[in-house]
Enzyme design. Structure first.
Site, short mmCIF file in Angstrom:
data_model
loop_
_atom_site.label_atom_id
_atom_site.label_comp_id
_atom_site.label_asym_id
_atom_site.label_seq_id
_atom_site.Cartn_x
_atom_site.Cartn_y
_atom_site.Cartn_z
N PHE A 240 -105.31 -4.08 -1.87
CA PHE A 240 -103.99 -4.17 -1.25
C PHE A 240 -103.91 -3.38 0.05
O PHE A 240 -102.88 -2.80 0.37
CB PHE A 240 -102.91 -3.73 -2.25
CG PHE A 240 -103.12 -4.31 -3.63
CD1 PHE A 240 -103.06 -5.67 -3.82
CD2 PHE A 240 -103.44 -3.49 -4.71
CE1 PHE A 240 -103.29 -6.23 -5.07
CE2 PHE A 240 -103.68 -4.04 -5.96
CZ PHE A 240 -103.60 -5.41 -6.14
N GLY A 475 -109.84 -10.02 -6.53
CA GLY A 475 -108.78 -10.57 -7.36
C GLY A 475 -108.13 -11.77 -6.70
O GLY A 475 -107.28 -12.44 -7.27
N ARG A 610 -102.33 -25.98 3.33
CA ARG A 610 -102.90 -26.56 2.12
C ARG A 610 -103.32 -25.45 1.16
O ARG A 610 -103.76 -24.38 1.59
CB ARG A 610 -104.12 -27.39 2.52
CG ARG A 610 -104.79 -28.13 1.38
CD ARG A 610 -105.97 -28.97 1.89
NE ARG A 610 -106.83 -29.34 0.79
CZ ARG A 610 -108.15 -29.19 0.79
NH1 ARG A 610 -108.76 -28.71 1.86
NH2 ARG A 610 -108.85 -29.55 -0.26
N LEU A 612 -105.89 -24.32 -1.70
CA LEU A 612 -107.22 -24.75 -2.15
C LEU A 612 -107.37 -24.77 -3.66
O LEU A 612 -108.10 -25.57 -4.21
CB LEU A 612 -108.29 -23.82 -1.55
CG LEU A 612 -108.40 -23.81 -0.02
CD1 LEU A 612 -109.55 -22.93 0.42
CD2 LEU A 612 -108.56 -25.22 0.54
N ASN A 613 -106.71 -23.79 -4.33
CA ASN A 613 -106.81 -23.75 -5.78
C ASN A 613 -105.46 -23.30 -6.33
O ASN A 613 -105.05 -22.15 -6.17
CB ASN A 613 -107.91 -22.76 -6.22
CG ASN A 613 -108.04 -22.70 -7.75
OD1 ASN A 613 -107.46 -23.52 -8.47
ND2 ASN A 613 -108.80 -21.75 -8.24
N THR A 616 -105.42 -19.97 -8.78
CA THR A 616 -105.49 -18.62 -8.23
C THR A 616 -104.39 -18.39 -7.19
O THR A 616 -103.92 -17.27 -7.03
CB THR A 616 -106.88 -18.35 -7.62
OG1 THR A 616 -107.19 -19.41 -6.69
CG2 THR A 616 -107.94 -18.31 -8.70
N GLN A 620 -101.78 -15.30 -7.10
CA GLN A 620 -101.60 -14.38 -5.97
C GLN A 620 -100.15 -14.31 -5.52
O GLN A 620 -99.64 -13.25 -5.20
CB GLN A 620 -102.47 -14.82 -4.79
CG GLN A 620 -103.88 -14.25 -4.85
CD GLN A 620 -104.58 -14.36 -3.50
OE1 GLN A 620 -104.85 -15.47 -3.06
NE2 GLN A 620 -104.87 -13.25 -2.87
N GLY A 686 -102.20 -14.31 0.37
CA GLY A 686 -102.24 -13.14 -0.51
C GLY A 686 -101.08 -12.16 -0.31
O GLY A 686 -100.82 -11.35 -1.19
N GLU A 687 -100.43 -12.22 0.83
CA GLU A 687 -99.43 -11.19 1.13
C GLU A 687 -98.01 -11.71 1.27
O GLU A 687 -97.07 -10.97 1.07
CB GLU A 687 -99.84 -10.45 2.42
CG GLU A 687 -101.12 -9.65 2.20
CD GLU A 687 -101.75 -9.16 3.49
OE1 GLU A 687 -101.35 -8.10 3.94
OE2 GLU A 687 -102.66 -9.85 4.01
#
Lengths: 721, 334, 184
Positions: A240, A475, A610, A612-613, A616, A620, A686-687
């Site tokens: 982080f 992660g 887009r 991707l997965n 996950t 996130q 992620g943020e």
């Protein structure tokens, strides 16, 4: 598994099995032969000088092998200063440099022993005498205040249009000040290093989100060629932002290992993590907005005060929580100004924490807009629509891709926002007041650049691919997304792709930070796969219509290799501004008598290009949203203004959300690819989830109670009446 | 952590003698306080004598009382049917404390001897009269948001943090011990913990080497309708900012019996007889509850950081009483 | 039932049981010897002395739950347990709940399926906690016990996940709970 309407692929975490069985090896799990243990000793005054350091008892204690102090540390090479983005030391001043003390907890000695217990005991025997000096740990007590011109290349003192006139002329004006306390990334894995030397080469296992940054700092510190330093971090237990800079402990572990000729392990205590690896600075943000009677923004003035460390003045890459980077571009405001000053305190130099600048900016900005909505009698969502920025007003560029209005629409629908009564204190359930609040989320599109190698080998069981790059799995799902990308690129099942990460011996990638690893690396993997397909096509000769599987079957025992790279991209280029967006809708339940707040419902919609997965990505987003719950209601790293020490530097005092604080969270995304950003159309994610959560919660608390809390965290102390 | 010796024994007199005979010796039970403070070098025993092999782990419900052995775990006490039925406030208080893992480790006697969470006590370096008598109290002019508003002195304002003791304080509890000379004694729970005064390092009336062997909680009709309300910054796994343990007996709308104790705001387990008296004989109304809360906090001495706790404790008590009064009479709480 | 609290104390001396020079610990059904140091916690015995590193150290003070193991079948924190005090106890760790045949424990499987992890550092502790939780509710409420999401949240609150996998952890525990009697 995914809640999106958009048809994103979803795949189970490929490193999940290693993690659920405890087989994934994190830094502190390494145990090379002859391993010794080191414990750091910190100063117990906030400012002054060590006048005497008694290490005799420690040195004589059972099992103690070395006590390292400024007196016997020896020379360290000049560390990189961060201006070339090739590696960051924790502070401009190298560890154990001299006897001056700039802050409580600053390392004054390192004790190495055969066992951990012996090292801990030895460390407790080191006695220091101090001459104390005046100090400041509170903003108002600072004697030195800096005005940073830029942070990481972005100007901090800016103006556009005519803010003075616009403010004077605005029919509706608000002048409010929002504050936020020190927050800490506080990853669950404490920072750790295992360092071992083989002659003049150094192998370091480190909890880092940037193995190559470590390599640059360590090779400079020890006067080695970069190739002589190998850094590994295949699994990192969260970061982080706190594992970008190379820790003092990492440098000292390597130094001690060289001195005693044996491997050394250091694991920071939780208190050392909270006081020595950088935190998010507190902020005081004065927001002045001028608007028309309908809430159309005419002017925004954003004046910020944060803190910096007393000993970092003059550091060219010094980081100041850059609160105005989003307020300058998120809404269509013709006149704008921002100022920033930083009070120098006797604390650890502040560093990056998940959405640095964005998370604090959004707290002040989105709360202020909520106040403006009540001021002009507009629905808070409608107010944001009215001020929607069709292009980036700060950089004067079109957005590469922006679907914020769709986020608002989709979020409002999923949440049921149209049933929201305007007036505060209108919703009740038994003893609880209920409130609904919303806020905009935003985060820039960055790419830091990466090189990836793809190797395709024919094996007896069919072709297998290996993807290699030096970035780290923290992660974020990097193993999984890169495996999926290669599988798609080569027409293989994901199970036939192996991904290697977190090792300076692999093709170079920038840090896992800025929500940038996957968006930098996956396109490189894709390009390398295309290259391999070209090689395969050549092998196939004049049979272009041959099916992929058959093509691959043509290469038993052969290995095809390709490398591809992506370049860095920061926020904008000559053509576009790159930015992600989203919207949070939050319900809180407040027991007003005792000020008890529960977040009971969250609906968030994101526009990140887009995905991707889905598996996950959803995790996130949710994780960052929970960070936002912590920012809003719990997190506050406190320094005693009188005695100068941290008072809650443990996990019982620095509160992060627990399971019971978190409701069901409804996350979805628009999924429109941003092909201007990269060929996969994906921006980082992620943020962004943390940005806007704290104000959405604060706005919901106001809607529930009629009480506007302008300082974080919002706790029972602020609400009890 | 300093080098130390560990011993265990299966007979009470043996463990008592070993600790009593050595000034640096201490009992070890669940370890949730002792091992934590050992690692912080806040306590520095040279000998730990483990009491977990002693036959003190049982919980026995008799007519009229529940007898709880010293080493019964917080978890076991919390789920015991007699505890849940006869004094749900104790079960609720136990379950509001710490985490399932810690409750499995912690013993009920250890809970009585829990140490404060005051940061200046725990940091091992600040001036602290409780840790190092005569050095001063850093909390008085430091960060004191978490500190006590009741029962403090000019030498110490550290909060006694136990949830369970807040419940035990308003129940009729006795503490049973074995003294260094082998004699047993029975201590009223109210007499166990001492006020900090000028000697905050002394926390109980126990002698060095005196071992708690168990508690007896006498049945109390009012306790069958009792509850624990805990207010904190996060929803779980945190100590209280303020808490209230309450029991009410209401007959025809009139309060005929009341028990009240506060947690998170006082230097020791804090029963408020004044608040109880303010309720008995009158109607169970919010106004009366507010009057009782004012009585309970009448002697509060707030400081800059913890001034909010006075109002918060009052409101916690009022809310706990209001919620309890609105519960159906015969339904035991869980 | 015998009275848990003695009313008089037998003064007969009892032989001292001093520990031998090595400590024997029973991890996952296997006896291990480590050097005696009364300061060594179960956590450090596992991680540093025996290199059983699946159990993690997140705070070392009972404030995060990453070191959750089972001692005699109950979930406890290894960081606050002195090894020397548990030489006679059965200690189970993440390594001990993973089947040896390459399969996964149903709770591990549920965590994987629900993506109830991100960085993975708290995950062994979460899983040990969840396995014990399922046993606890069977003991408390019988084999058909079911918990609401809120009850699971509260009972899993002793395990901090900074990545914020909580909703997925609740989903995983729910899934494992349903799977116990084939009700999934």
């Amino acid at each position: 598994m995914t809640t999106t309407q958009e048809n994103s692929p979803a795949h189970v975490r490929v490193d999940g099995r290693a993690k659920v069985t405890g087989q994934a090896l994190y830094t502190a799990d390494h145990h090379p032969p002859g391993l010794t243990h080191a414990v750091l000793v910190g100063a117990t005054v906030p400012s002054g000088r060590v006048t005497g350091l008694d290490t005799a008892a420690a040195s004589a204690a059972p099992g103690v092998l070395l006590v390292l102090t400024p007196a016997n540390r020896g020379r360290l090479g000049q560390l990189p200063d961060g201006t070339r983005y090739d590696g960051w030391p924790p502070e401009a001043r190298p560890p154990l440099a001299d006897d001056t003390i700039h802050r409580w907890g600053q390392y004054i000695a390192l004790v190495v022993a055969e066992t951990l217990e012996q090292a801990q005991y030895g460390a407790s025997l080191v006695r220091a005498r101090y001459e104390t000096a005046p100090f400041a740990t509170a903003l108002d007590d600072a004697t030195v205040v800096s005005r940073p011109e830029q942070v990481m290349g972005e100007p901090m003192q800016i103006s556009r249009g005519d803010p003075d006139t616009a403010w004077a002329d605005a029919p509706v004006r608000l002048d409010v000040t929002y504050t936020s306390p020190n927050n800490h990334p506080c990853a669950l894995e404490p920072h750790a290093t295992v360092a071992e030397w083989d002659g003049e080469t150094l192998l370091v296992h480190d909890s880092t989100q940037w193995v190559r940054g470590d390599q640059a700092v360590l090779s400079a510190a020890f006067g080695l060629a970069p190739e002589a330093v190998r850094v590994r971090a295949p699994y990192v237990g969260g970061m982080f932002g706190s594992k970008i800079a190379t820790g003092s402990h990492t440098i000292l572990a390597a130094l001690a290992a060289r001195r005693i000729g044996r491997p050394v392990k250091i694991v920071l205590t939780r208190k050392q993590v909270l006081t020595n690896v950088g935190h998010r600075s507190e902020t005081v943000q004065r927001m002045r907005v001028g608007a028309g009677p309908d809430g159309s923004l005419a002017v925004l003035r954003h004046d910020t005060r944060t803190h910096a460390a007393v000993n970092e003045d003059g550091n060219p890459s010094e980081f100041h929580e850059p609160t105005s980077t989003m307020s300058r571009l998120l809404y269509d405001v013709p006149a704008y100004s921002a100022t920033h000053e930083s009070a120098r305190l006797n604390v650890m130099a502040p560093g990056w924490m998940r959405a640095p600048g964005e998370a604090t900016c959004q707290w002040a900005l989105e709360s202020t807009l909520d106040e403006l909505a009540y001021e002009v009698g507009a629905d808070p969502l409608e107010l944001r629509r009215r001020n929607h920025a069709g292009r980036d007003p700060h950089h004067d560029l079109p957005w590469s891709s922006k679907h914020l209005l769709e986020c608002y629409e989709q979020g409002a629908r999923r949440f049921g926002w149209d049933r929201r009564p305007d007036a505060p204190r209108s919703l009740r359930d038994g003893p609880d007041l209920i409130g609904w609040g919303m806020a905009t989320a935003t985060y820039p599109g960055w790419r830091f650049g990466a090189t990836a190698r793809v190797r395709l080998s024919g094996t007896a069981g069919g072709p297998r691919a290996t993807v290699s790059t030096s970035g780290s799995e923290v992660g974020n799902g990097a193993y999984t997304m890169l495996a999926m990308t290669a599988a798609e690129g080569l027409g293989l099942p994901v199970e036939r792709v192996t991904v290697e990460l977190g090792d300076t011996g692999l093709p170079p990638s920038a840090q896992t930070g800025g929500s940038s690893l996957t968006v930098s690396t996956a396109p490189a993997v894709r390009d390398a796969c295309l290259d391999i397909r070209v090689q395969l096509a050549r092998l196939a000769g004049g049979r272009p219509n041959m099916a992929d599987g058959d093509l691959l079957a043509e290469v038993p025992g052969a290995t095809l290799t390709a490398e591809a790279s992506t370049s860095p991209l920061f926020l904008r280029d000559g053509e576009f501004a790159y930015q992600s967006f989203g919207a949070h809708f939050v319900e809180v339940r407040v027991r007003p008598e005792i000020g008890r707040i529960r977040v009971s419902r969250v609906v968030s919609v994101f526009d990140v290009g887009r995905v991707l997965n889905a598996t996950t990505a959803r995790s996130q987003f949710i994780g960052a949203i929970i960070f936002g719950i912590g920012q809003a209601l719990h997190e506050n790293l406190i320094y005693d203004p009188v005695h100068g020490l941290p008072v809650n530097a443990d996990l019982g005092g620095y509160l992060v959300p627990v399971n019971a604080d978190v409701p069901a969270i409804d996350v979805s995304w628009i999924g429109a690819p941003d092909l201007a950003f990269n060929p996969l159309g994906c921006r980082g994610l992620g943020e962004i989830g943390i940005t806007g959560m704290a104000p959405a919660i604060g706005n919901a608390v106001f809607h529930a109670t009629g009480v506007r809390v302008r300082s974080l965290p919002i706790s029972p102390a602020e609400l009890v009446r | 952590m300093r080098p130390l010796t560990y011993e265990r024994a299966t007979a009470i007199d043996e463990v008592v003698r070993r600790v009593a005979n050595r000034p640096g010796a201490a009992f070890l039970a669940g370890g949730t306080t002792v091992v934590d403070l050992l690692k912080l070098d806040v306590i520095t025993p040279d000998l730990l004598v483990d009491v977990r092999d002693l036959p003190l782990g049982g919980i026995v419900a008799e007519p009229g009382r529940i007898r709880i052995g010293a080493t019964a775990s917080n978890s076991d006490v919390a789920v015991h049917p007699a505890v849940r039925e006869r004094c749900p406030v104790l079960a609720e208080a136990l379950l509001a404390g710490a985490s399932p893992q810690l409750r499995n480790m912690a013993t009920i006697a250890g809970n009585l001897l829990q140490r404060t969470r005051c940061t200046y006590f725990r940091d091992g370096q600040s001036a602290c009269n409780k840790r190092e008598p005569g050095t001063g109290c850093s909390a008085l002019n430091g960060v004191n948001r978490d500190h006590a508003v009741l029962g403090g002195s000019d030498d110490c304002i550290a909060v006694f943090p136990s949830d369970a003791c807040t419940a035990l304080a308003m129940l009729d509890t006795t503490v049973h011990t074995v003294r260094p000379d082998g004699a047993t004694r029975v201590i009223d729970f109210a007499e166990l913990h001492t006020a900090p005064g000028h000697t905050p390092h002394v926390e109980t009336v126990l002698e060095h080497g005196e071992l708690i062997t168990g508690l007896v909680v006498e049945d109390l009709p009012a306790a069958r309708r009792s509850a624990y309300l805990k207010v904190r910054d996060r929803t779980s796994y945190e100590f209280a900012l303020a808490s209230a343990a309450v029991a009410l007996e209401i007959t025809d709308g009139v309060v005929t019996a009341a028990r009240i104790a506060l947690g998170g705001v006082a230097t020791r387990p804090w029963r408020s007889h004044a608040a109880e008296e303010a309720l008995i004989g009158g109607p169970a109304t919010t106004e009366r509850f507010a009057g009782a809360a004012a009585e309970a906090l009448a002697g509060a001495r707030p400081l800059a950081g913890n001034a909010f706790k006075v109002r918060l404790a009052e409101q916690t008590l009022i809310t706990a009483l209001t919620d309890l009064a609105s519960r159906p009479t015969e339904e035991p709480s869980s | 039932m015998t009275d848990p609290i003695p009313t008089s104390v037998d003064q007969k001396p009892v032989a001292t049981q001093r520990p031998p020079s090595g400590m024997s610990l029973h991890f996952n059904g296997v006896r291990h010897m480590i050097p005696v140091d009364a300061r060594t916690t179960v956590l450090d015995a596992l991680r540093e002395h025996l290199q059983l590193t699946g159990t993690k150290k997140g705070c070392d003070h009972g404030q995060c739950g990453a070191c959750t193991v089972h001692i005699n079948g109950r979930r406890v924190l290894a960081c606050l347990s002195l090894a020397v005090a548990h030489t006679d106890d059965d200690i189970r760790t993440i390594e001990g709940v993973t089947p040896s045949d390459g399969a996964l424990h149903p709770v591990q499987e549920a965590f994987l399926a629900c993506d109830a992890l991100q960085c993975g550092f708290c995950t062994p502790g979460q899983i040990m906690s969840a396995i014990a939780l399922l046993d606890e509710i069977k003991t408390e409420q019988g084999p058909a016990a079911r918990l609401s999401s809120d009850e699971i949240r509260e009972r899993m609150s002793g395990n901090i996940c900074r990545c914020g996998a909580y909703p997925n952890i609740v989903a995983a525990v729910t899934r494992a709970m349903a799977g116990q009697d084939g009700a999934r």
